[in-house]
Every structure is written in C-alpha cells, then in structure tokens.
Design a protein around this motif. Structure first.
Motif, PDB file in Angstrom:
ATOM      1  N   PRO A 129       0.815  -1.228   0.000  1.00 23.97           N
ATOM      2  CA  PRO A 129       0.000   0.000   0.000  1.00 23.97           C
ATOM      3  C   PRO A 129       0.841   1.268   0.000  1.00 23.97           C
ATOM      4  CG  PRO A 129      -0.883  -1.601   1.559  1.00 23.97           C
ATOM      5  CD  PRO A 129       0.456  -2.129   1.122  1.00 23.97           C
ATOM      6  N   GLN A 130       1.902   1.279   0.817  1.00 23.94           N
ATOM      7  CA  GLN A 130       2.767   2.463   0.862  1.00 23.94           C
ATOM      8  C   GLN A 130       3.483   2.670  -0.466  1.00 23.94           C
ATOM      9  OE1 GLN A 130       2.520  -0.037   3.057  1.00 23.94           O
ATOM     10  NE2 GLN A 130       3.228   0.543   5.105  1.00 23.94           N
ATOM     11  N   ASP A 131       3.921   1.573  -1.092  1.00 20.94           N
ATOM     12  CA  ASP A 131       4.615   1.696  -2.371  1.00 20.94           C
ATOM     13  C   ASP A 131       3.686   2.223  -3.457  1.00 20.94           C
ATOM     14  OD1 ASP A 131       7.037   0.843  -1.403  1.00 20.94           O
ATOM     15  OD2 ASP A 131       6.735  -1.253  -1.935  1.00 20.94           O
ATOM     16  N   MET A 132       2.423   1.769  -3.446  1.00 22.75           N
ATOM     17  CA  MET A 132       1.457   2.260  -4.431  1.00 22.75           C
ATOM     18  C   MET A 132       1.248   3.764  -4.267  1.00 22.75           C
ATOM     19  SD  MET A 132       0.326  -0.213  -6.405  1.00 22.75           S
ATOM     20  CE  MET A 132      -1.190   0.464  -7.038  1.00 22.75           C
ATOM     21  N   TYR A 133       1.033   4.187  -3.043  1.00 25.58           N
ATOM     22  CA  TYR A 133       0.793   5.609  -2.792  1.00 25.58           C
ATOM     23  C   TYR A 133       2.023   6.438  -3.162  1.00 25.58           C
ATOM     24  CZ  TYR A 133      -0.704   9.884  -0.482  1.00 25.58           C
ATOM     25  OH  TYR A 133      -1.066  11.183  -0.234  1.00 25.58           O
ATOM     26  N   ARG A 134       3.192   5.937  -2.788  1.00 27.98           N
ATOM     27  CA  ARG A 134       4.442   6.648  -3.075  1.00 27.98           C
ATOM     28  C   ARG A 134       4.662   6.769  -4.585  1.00 27.98           C
ATOM     29  NH1 ARG A 134       8.986   7.050   0.350  1.00 27.98           N
ATOM     30  NH2 ARG A 134       7.826   5.740   1.792  1.00 27.98           N
ATOM     31  N   MET A 135       4.413   5.690  -5.307  1.00 22.62           N
ATOM     32  CA  MET A 135       4.638   5.668  -6.748  1.00 22.62           C
ATOM     33  C   MET A 135       3.731   6.656  -7.479  1.00 22.62           C
ATOM     34  SD  MET A 135       4.457   2.371  -9.322  1.00 22.62           S
ATOM     35  CE  MET A 135       2.690   2.153  -9.137  1.00 22.62           C
ATOM     36  N   LEU A 146      14.574   9.355   5.709  1.00 23.68           N
ATOM     37  CA  LEU A 146      15.055   8.339   4.775  1.00 23.68           C
ATOM     38  C   LEU A 146      13.898   7.679   4.042  1.00 23.68           C
ATOM     39  CD1 LEU A 146      17.859   6.614   6.897  1.00 23.68           C
ATOM     40  CD2 LEU A 146      18.183   7.999   4.848  1.00 23.68           C
ATOM     41  N   LYS A 147      12.843   7.351   4.757  1.00 23.73           N
ATOM     42  CA  LYS A 147      11.674   6.720   4.143  1.00 23.73           C
ATOM     43  C   LYS A 147      11.036   7.650   3.115  1.00 23.73           C
ATOM     44  CE  LYS A 147       8.902   4.379   6.875  1.00 23.73           C
ATOM     45  NZ  LYS A 147       8.077   4.033   8.073  1.00 23.73           N
ATOM     46  N   GLN A 148      11.014   8.927   3.431  1.00 24.05           N
ATOM     47  CA  GLN A 148      10.405   9.904   2.526  1.00 24.05           C
ATOM     48  C   GLN A 148      11.194  10.051   1.228  1.00 24.05           C
ATOM     49  OE1 GLN A 148       9.605  13.655   4.436  1.00 24.05           O
ATOM     50  NE2 GLN A 148       9.290  14.734   2.512  1.00 24.05           N
ATOM     51  N   ASP A 149      12.507   9.889   1.311  1.00 19.19           N
ATOM     52  CA  ASP A 149      13.364  10.105   0.137  1.00 19.19           C
ATOM     53  C   ASP A 149      13.521   8.863  -0.733  1.00 19.19           C
ATOM     54  OD1 ASP A 149      13.724  12.664   1.029  1.00 19.19           O
ATOM     55  OD2 ASP A 149      15.654  12.270   1.995  1.00 19.19           O
ATOM     56  N   ARG A 150      12.986   7.714  -0.340  1.00 19.21           N
ATOM     57  CA  ARG A 150      13.195   6.463  -1.070  1.00 19.21           C
ATOM     58  C   ARG A 150      12.176   6.289  -2.197  1.00 19.21           C
ATOM     59  NH1 ARG A 150      16.875   3.607   2.496  1.00 19.21           N
ATOM     60  NH2 ARG A 150      18.380   5.298   2.385  1.00 19.21           N
ATOM     61  N   CYS A 151      12.618   5.579  -3.238  1.00 20.93           N
ATOM     62  CA  CYS A 151      11.699   5.267  -4.336  1.00 20.93           C
ATOM     63  C   CYS A 151      10.754   4.137  -3.950  1.00 20.93           C
ATOM     64  CB  CYS A 151      12.473   4.908  -5.600  1.00 20.93           C
ATOM     65  SG  CYS A 151      13.567   3.488  -5.440  1.00 20.93           S
ATOM     66  N   ILE A 152      11.149   3.299  -2.988  1.00 20.37           N
ATOM     67  CA  ILE A 152      10.276   2.258  -2.446  1.00 20.37           C
ATOM     68  C   ILE A 152      10.250   2.405  -0.931  1.00 20.37           C
ATOM     69  CG2 ILE A 152      10.696   0.620  -4.327  1.00 20.37           C
ATOM     70  CD1 ILE A 152      12.628  -0.843  -2.484  1.00 20.37           C
ATOM     71  N   THR A 153       9.260   1.811  -0.303  1.00 23.49           N
ATOM     72  CA  THR A 153       9.127   1.941   1.151  1.00 23.49           C
ATOM     73  C   THR A 153       9.987   0.889   1.840  1.00 23.49           C
ATOM     74  OG1 THR A 153       6.840   2.618   0.813  1.00 23.49           O
ATOM     75  CG2 THR A 153       7.503   2.027   3.058  1.00 23.49           C
ATOM     76  N   PRO A 154      11.012   1.289   2.575  1.00 20.90           N
ATOM     77  CA  PRO A 154      11.828   0.292   3.283  1.00 20.90           C
ATOM     78  C   PRO A 154      11.083  -0.286   4.477  1.00 20.90           C
ATOM     79  CG  PRO A 154      12.582   2.510   3.811  1.00 20.90           C
ATOM     80  CD  PRO A 154      11.510   2.669   2.784  1.00 20.90           C
ATOM     81  N   LYS A 155      11.363  -1.555   4.779  1.00 22.38           N
ATOM     82  CA  LYS A 155      10.789  -2.176   5.967  1.00 22.38           C
ATOM     83  C   LYS A 155      11.541  -1.675   7.192  1.00 22.38           C
ATOM     84  CE  LYS A 155       9.491  -6.453   3.586  1.00 22.38           C
ATOM     85  NZ  LYS A 155       9.716  -7.928   3.514  1.00 22.38           N
ATOM     86  N   LEU A 156      10.811  -1.374   8.237  1.00 21.83           N
ATOM     87  CA  LEU A 156      11.413  -0.897   9.482  1.00 21.83           C
ATOM     88  C   LEU A 156      11.309  -2.006  10.530  1.00 21.83           C
ATOM     89  CD1 LEU A 156      12.693   1.348  11.179  1.00 21.83           C
ATOM     90  CD2 LEU A 156      10.386   2.232  11.629  1.00 21.83           C
ATOM     91  N   VAL A 157      12.465  -2.390  11.074  1.00 22.75           N
ATOM     92  CA  VAL A 157      12.526  -3.500  12.031  1.00 22.75           C
ATOM     93  C   VAL A 157      13.180  -3.002  13.321  1.00 22.75           C
ATOM     94  CG1 VAL A 157      13.386  -5.840  12.453  1.00 22.75           C
ATOM     95  CG2 VAL A 157      12.743  -5.140  10.126  1.00 22.75           C
ATOM     96  N   PHE A 158      12.567  -3.341  14.461  1.00 25.50           N
ATOM     97  CA  PHE A 158      13.143  -3.024  15.776  1.00 25.50           C
ATOM     98  C   PHE A 158      13.553  -4.333  16.453  1.00 25.50           C
ATOM     99  CE2 PHE A 158      10.135   0.449  14.962  1.00 25.50           C
ATOM    100  CZ  PHE A 158      10.968   1.551  15.130  1.00 25.50           C
ATOM    101  N   ILE A 159      14.800  -4.386  16.917  1.00 30.51           N
ATOM    102  CA  ILE A 159      15.315  -5.601  17.555  1.00 30.51           C
ATOM    103  C   ILE A 159      15.962  -5.238  18.885  1.00 30.51           C
ATOM    104  CG2 ILE A 159      16.950  -7.523  17.350  1.00 30.51           C
ATOM    105  CD1 ILE A 159      16.704  -7.270  14.321  1.00 30.51           C
TER     106      ILE A 159
END
Length: 775
Positions: free
Chosen positions: A402-408, A715-728
């Motif tokens: 969904p985020q990639d569609m909106y971003r694209m 960083l997420k805003q500047d990307r051509c695709i939405t990166p996955k965010l992981v917390f560990i």
C-alpha cells in the motif's frame, strides 16, 4: 537531470584509459527535478526554435562560441549560421534559458488538436488475481501428506503446497488496502477501472447505483483466444470511472472481491498434478485482452494508461502460462547449472506482449505477492519494456505494497520519452539502445528516480589533444510528455473549458557538461566517483549474469578488482622486482592507501559478491528474488545503489544523540564502539538494534519525536520504495536479520560459499591474485 561520471577528469587516450583499470562512463537520472548539485534547470519556452548543429545535431548551449551571425558547436566545432529569428532572440540573452544555464527545460509545441490535448486524462486499471487459492484437492483419495510424498518421489519438492482460504483472503485484503491507497493518491479527473482474472476475466462497472461485474471465460489452450472482445462485454468508457465522483462506489466494490474457489472451476480449468488441481490463473490472456481493450481509446481518452497487475503466483492457465516445474523438478537431473537455467525467460510471450502494450499506450506495473516460484525471469519483460516496474513481496504480513502504491503515484512521472546522449568527436558511448539511431533510448514511462548507465570508449587512437584548449563535452537531451492537472493549468493562466480535464505538455530538457582531462593516472584516480563506478559495475555484472550465468558475473567482478589493484600499484611505482626477475619484493597495496577515492572499492566489491544478486543458488537465493534485485538495482541512482550494496551502520548513545556516523559491518564494531543503539540502513530495510548491554531505562522502541525517528522518517520519505522498518532488542529478540548484514565477518572464497573468514581474507585472496597476475 542528475549526471554522475565515474571520473571527473577523463583519460586522455585509450592507453591511459586501459592502464587506469577504472570504468569510464556516467549515469543519468533524466527526470530528476534537480542536478547532482541540487540545482534546478532554467525554464523557458519555444524549445523547437533552439538552434541545432548542422553536423552532429547537438543543441546550442552556453559552451558554444557565439557571434552576431553564427555559432560554433561545442561538441564537434562546426560553424553554424543563425536565422534572423535566432539573431533577434539572442540579442536579449537574459530572456533565453539557453543563454543563462547549461541545464535547461523548454516547452515544446504538442502535435495533435487542441481538443485532444484538453481531453487527455490519466487512466489507471487494477487487474486483480482472484485465483489466489492456488492449489486445491481434486482427488479425495490423496491426503496432503500423500501428495507431498508423491512430489518428493518425482523430485518436485519446491512447489508450494495448498494455500488456505485464509491466506487467499489475506492476499485480497492486502490488495484492497493497496487500491484504497491508490485512490487517495490519484488526482481528480483520473479514470479508474477494476478488472479481475482467474479462469475468467471480470470487468466492473461502478458508475451505476449498483456495481455490476461482467465475466468472460478465458481459453485454456496456450494458443487460444477470448470468445468475445472486452469492448463487446463492456464499452471502455463504461468501464473507466471518474475517480472524483465514483471513489465511494469503487471502495465498496473492492469489498466484494472474493477468491475463486475449487467449486467454480472444472477439472479442465487448470493443470492437474498427482490429483491436485493447480491454478486457473489466466494472467497472460488477461493482460493481452486489457492491452487491446485500452488501445481502442489510445490518443483520444488517454495518452498513457497504467495497468497495476497483482499476482499471487505463476500464470498457469491459457496463453502465457508458465511451467514452474523447471524450478521444482530441478535441472540437476538434466545436468544444468541452476544459476543459468532460471535466469533466461522460458517463453517470448511476455516480451511480445510488451510490444503490444507499447503500441496500445499501456504501461504495466507487476506486483507479485508470493513466496512460490513465479518465473519473474519471463514476466519481467512485460513491465520493464512497457515502462513499468516490477515489485516482489514474499508475504502479506509485513508487505509495504500500500505504501509503495501511494508513493509511486504521488510523485510525478513523464512518458513517451526520448533520451539522447551526444559526445564530442574524440569519444563515444559504448552501447546504443536503438539500432536505427545511435545512442537514442525510447522510454515509455519515467519517474524522478529512474537511472540509466552509459560507458564510454575512444572513437580513435588519437584521444584528447594535450595541447588543445577544447575539453571533452557531453550533452544529454531528454524529450518527454507530462500530464498537467487542472489546478496547475489555472495557476499558470490557462483556463480549461471543463473542470477535471488535464492537459498534455511536451518538454525538452537538455544538460551540457564539460569535463577536464587527467594529465596522469594520479589525477585520474583522484577524480574517481566510487558510487558511479559501482553503478557501472552492477550493470555489467547483471548483463554478464543474464548472458553467461551468475558464476561468470562473479568472475568478471573479481578479475576487475585484481586488474585495478595491479595497475594502481604499478602506476604508483609500488611494485619492486628482485634483480630483474618476476619475484616481487614489495608488499602489494590492496587497500589503495595512497588514493582515498579508490579506498571504498574493495569493500564495495566484497559486499556485491555477498549480495543476493551474485550469490549462488545453493546458498538459498530464490531465482525470483534475484530477478527482482536485477530490476531494482539496474534502475537505482548511484547513492541509492551504494546504500543497497553496502549498508550504513551508525550508532547512538541515546535516541536523541548520535555517537558515531559510520561503523564497519562487523560484530567487532558493535563491541568496540560501546554504543547501546545501532541503526542500519540497507536501503530496502531499516533496522534499529538495541544491544543486549543497553541500559533498560532507554525507551524501546525509540519515541516518535526523537532524532533517530526523524532520521528514519526522512530516509523513508526520500526512497523510491518503502523500506521495511525492524526493531530488535538484543538478548530478547531474534537478531539474525541484523547479524546477516554484518558481512565483513563472512567470507567470499573461490566457491562463493560462506566460511568463518571475512573481509580480511578476501583482501588476502586479492593480493595473491594480483601477484599471480603480475608474474
């Protein structure tokens, strides 16, 4: 338009080019709104009046010598006369964009009637896979265990087993979310159509008070055709609904989508394997029918239509069906190399269909949401050759669709583009994408991130004269069309006769660059742009992998670094031979200690060899994921590609305080830094890792108003695709996904398989190879 050359000072001749070992070329991001120095172009009008050289057809630019009646071409030196109109134009230089900047964007007159221009509306069609209940039991005498046993007997171990209805529903729920995001991103005045496919094609009419779907059954035969044209099933303008008036109806229609079940299919509507009915996914025939359907209004209703194709598995029904057993049955029994067998396409169907799509003015974006083998090697041509993109999501749980569609759809894009690269006469581009016109590339659809790479070679043995004042020149011309929304038209003083109508604008963007020449190899090495070098290397190894296999791509990359290291050592006079023999007495400088611009390259090559792009099949790299990476990496601009190949690891003492801006990708860096929080940016994945020794009082995950979160959001805003965010959280969560990026403690040996050694042993291997090369 951003341009990055591998070297800012060009080699003077073919001998110095070969002696340097550095790739010579550049990358171009033609639709980037600014250049690589963050400067916008000078805007102007009357691009069709811009003077062109009578000899090489280059455009007039600020590097050209201009007098009252004529001008000298900065690329080939030809003297050209000026028309009376141009003389009058250039008597007022401050009014002409081409006199003020070497980076310009000019309006061009449109071909066609004014009525056609006003009625150009963006068209978007979603094609949703309803056959997402991939496998169903056909013969009740087999249990799931029996089917698995029979497959193992036949060597078919890697085909996905029956998907539950809940998984099918999860797929459709994800698609619904993606299409809701799409509707939010579409500009008013856009037209939207909803189609579905399985063993039948469904067209939805959402313009009436009650949504209506009309179905036509797809042929099962590979050479079959639809019994009726889609235009006869539903007129196209009835199928395409205005988004601003029908959004609610489209939304409610999406809720009615349900997966096709076994009861809706007959035994003849899919492949039967060991008593299991497979598929009924008529993707190929659906795409072919949609292209023909939309093509009937090409040039009238729209100038470019975009089809979003959502797939949950491989096409296995009708024209364009793919035999996925080439992955399941393996090629070992046939003596084939896995890394070569799965990279070429198995059928020309989708490449031929891409040509049909282009003729129909249709751009196809493919979104594959599946972890089974789908043969993207065959499907990719439909997207990349029609100007679309290829996306792969292995599951629905953490999919960013969904985020990639909106971003694209939120970022601007150009279409019907022509990209032309010209150079001064001493050198030329090493490849041409168009056999008829040299160095011309036709691009169906192009967004602000799409990047293209060119390599250079000398046109003759003379090279650039050391005594001439003329410097190497490169000119890139990008002609393109954009759809201008009504609000932009009104703000510019153009009033549309009907609300919601868009207008086409044709423009010409030109960038002219002048480069210096290197007096010696030291100057050339000091001018290297390692990120641009990486881009050209990635393009070369992808091409080598596709033509000869992954192993050849790895060998090409390894040998390149060996030769570069050897030639650098010789150029810097670091090689010492014993008494005229071939024995080398001095230590090989494999880290390029005397040239900061080259010091990144060994790490980048090491990281590229560890990347799934070039890892072997037996290391667990899925062939579809490799194809996806090839498509993604070949379109990334240099800085993004650098981050995707070699992630950046930074540390924080608190969520609001950065400790160190960069660490090596090793466990040692985690220990020696003493920092409690680490942030890893791998372009497609962002990981926040709290060490097991971190103070428990530190908030986990980081609060939304802290510095670390702000960095992540930017960083997420500047990307051509939405990166996955992981917390560990170390000591509590599984840290494998983070540790896998600590590649400097994972080895790349001759076989390409991992061992306990790492980057240090890789440098030792390069050193040994250099010694053998120099013997």
């Amino acid at each position: 338009m951003a341009v990055r050359a591998t070297v800012s000072r060009f080699p003077t001749d073919s001998d110095s080019q070969e002696a340097s070992g550095v790739p010579w070329g550049l990358t171009v991001t033609p639709f980037a709104s600014k250049d690589e120095n963050d400067q916008a172009p000078a805007y102007g009008s009357d691009g069709h009046l811009l003077p062109r050289c009578e000899n090489c057809y280059a455009y007039f630019n600020t590097y050209c010598e201009l007098d009252q009646w004529a001008w000298n071409c900065s690329l080939c030196g030809t003297l050209n006369g000026l028309s009376a109109e141009a003389i009058a134009r250039y008597s007022r230089p401050q009014s002409c964009a081409e006199m003020m900047s070497s980076f310009i964007d000019l309006e061009l007159p449109l071909e066609g009637s004014e009525e056609e221009m006003l009625h150009a509306r963006p068209v978007y069609v979603a094609a949703v896979d309803l056959s997402c209940e991939i496998l169903v039991y056909f013969c009740l005498c087999y249990s799931k265990k029996d089917v698995q046993e029979k497959r193992k007997e036949k060597g078919i171990e890697l085909i996905t087993y029956p998907v539950s209805s809940s998984a099918s529903e999860e797929f459709l729920e994800l698609i619904k979310s993606a299409l809701l995001a799409t509707l939010e991103a579409l500009a008013p005045g856009s037209l939207f159509g909803l189609a579905t496919f399985s063993h039948k094609i469904g067209l939805y009419d959402v313009q009436g008070p009650i949504p209506v779907v009309k179905n036509v059954f797809a042929p099962q035969e590979t050479e079959g055709s639809l019994p009726i044209e889609l235009e006869d099933v539903m007129p196209l303008l009835q199928f395409l609904a205005p988004v601003e008036t029908c959004k609610d109806r489209i939304t409610s229609t999406l809720e009615t989508l349900r997966p096709t079940t076994a009861w809706e299919r007959t035994p003849g509507s899919g492949q039967v394997l060991d008593g299991v009915l497979m598929g009924g996914r008529g993707f190929g025939v659906a795409m072919e029918a949609l292209c023909n359907y939309l093509g009937s209004e090409y040039g009238n209703t729209f100038a470019l239509a975009r089809v979003f194709a959502f797939l949950s598995g491989p096409p296995d029904y009708g024209p364009g069906q793919l035999d996925t057993r080439r992955y399941g049955e393996q090629y070992a029994s046939k003596g084939e190399d896995a890394d070569r067998a799965l990279l070429p396409e198995q059928t020309p169907f989708y490449k031929d269909l891409a040509a049909v799509a282009v003729q129909a003015g249709v751009c196809v974006d493919i979104f594959a949401v599946t972890n089974e083998y789908t043969d993207l090697a065959s499907l990719k041509f439909l997207s990349i050759e029609s100007g679309g993109s290829l996306f792969l999501y292995s599951n629905t749980d953490d999919s960013t669709l969904p985020q990639d569609m909106y971003r694209m759809l939120s970022r601007p894009y150009a279409f019907n583009c022509v990209l032309r690269l010209r150079t001064s006469t001493e050198f030329k581009s090493g490849h041409s994408a168009n056999p008829q016109y040299e160095n011309v590339q036709h691009i169906i659809c192009c967004d602000s991130f799409a990047t293209y790479a060119y390599d250079f070679d000398f046109a003759n043995n003379v090279g650039f004269s050391r005594h001439s004042s003329e410097l190497p020149m490169v000119q890139i011309a990008f002609q393109y069309t954009v759809v201008v929304p009504p609000e932009e038209l009104s703000s510019s003083g153009v009033v549309s006769s009907s609300r919601g109508k868009h207008s086409l604008k044709r423009r010409l963007r030109i960038r002219t660059l002048q480069y210096g020449t290197a007096k010696n190899l030291d100057e050339l090495y000091d001018s290297v742009d390692p990120e641009a070098v990486l881009s050209l290397l990635v393009h070369k190894v992808i091409l080598a992998s596709l033509e000869q296999g992954v192993r050849e791509g790895r060998i090409l990359l390894h040998d390149w670094l060996v030769i570069l290291t050897a030639q650098y050592n010789e150029a810097c006079n670091l090689i010492r031979y014993k008494n005229g023999s071939s024995s080398i007495t001095a230590q090989i400088d494999v880290t390029f200690s005397q040239c900061p611009q080259l010091q990144l390259l060994p790490r980048l090559v090491f990281a590229l060899l560890r990347n799934p792009l070039l890892r072997f099949h037996e290391e667990g790299v899925h062939p579809d994921y490799r194809i996806y990476m090839q498509c993604l990496f070949s379109a990334l601009e240099p800085s993004s590609l650098y981050r995707a190949i070699y992630p950046m690891l930074t540390s924080y003492s608190t969520p609001d305080t950065q400790a160190y801006p960069r660490h090596s990708l090793s466990r040692a860096a985690l220990i020696t830094s003493g920092s409690p929080i680490f942030f890893l940016d791998a372009f497609t994945t962002l990981i926040v890792f709290y060490s097991s020794t971190a103070d428990p009082s530190l908030p986990f995950p980081p609060p939304h108003d802290c510095l670390l979160r702000s960095t992540i959001n930017q960083l997420k805003q500047d990307r051509c695709i939405t990166p996955k965010l992981v917390f560990i959280r170390g000591g509590h969560d599984d840290a494998t996904v983070f540790e896998n990026y600590l590649i400097e403690e994972q080895d790349v040996d001759g076989s390409g398989l991992t061992s306990v050694m790492g980057f240090v042993s890789f440098l030792e291997d390069i050193t040994q190879s250099v010694l053998e090369y120099l013997k």
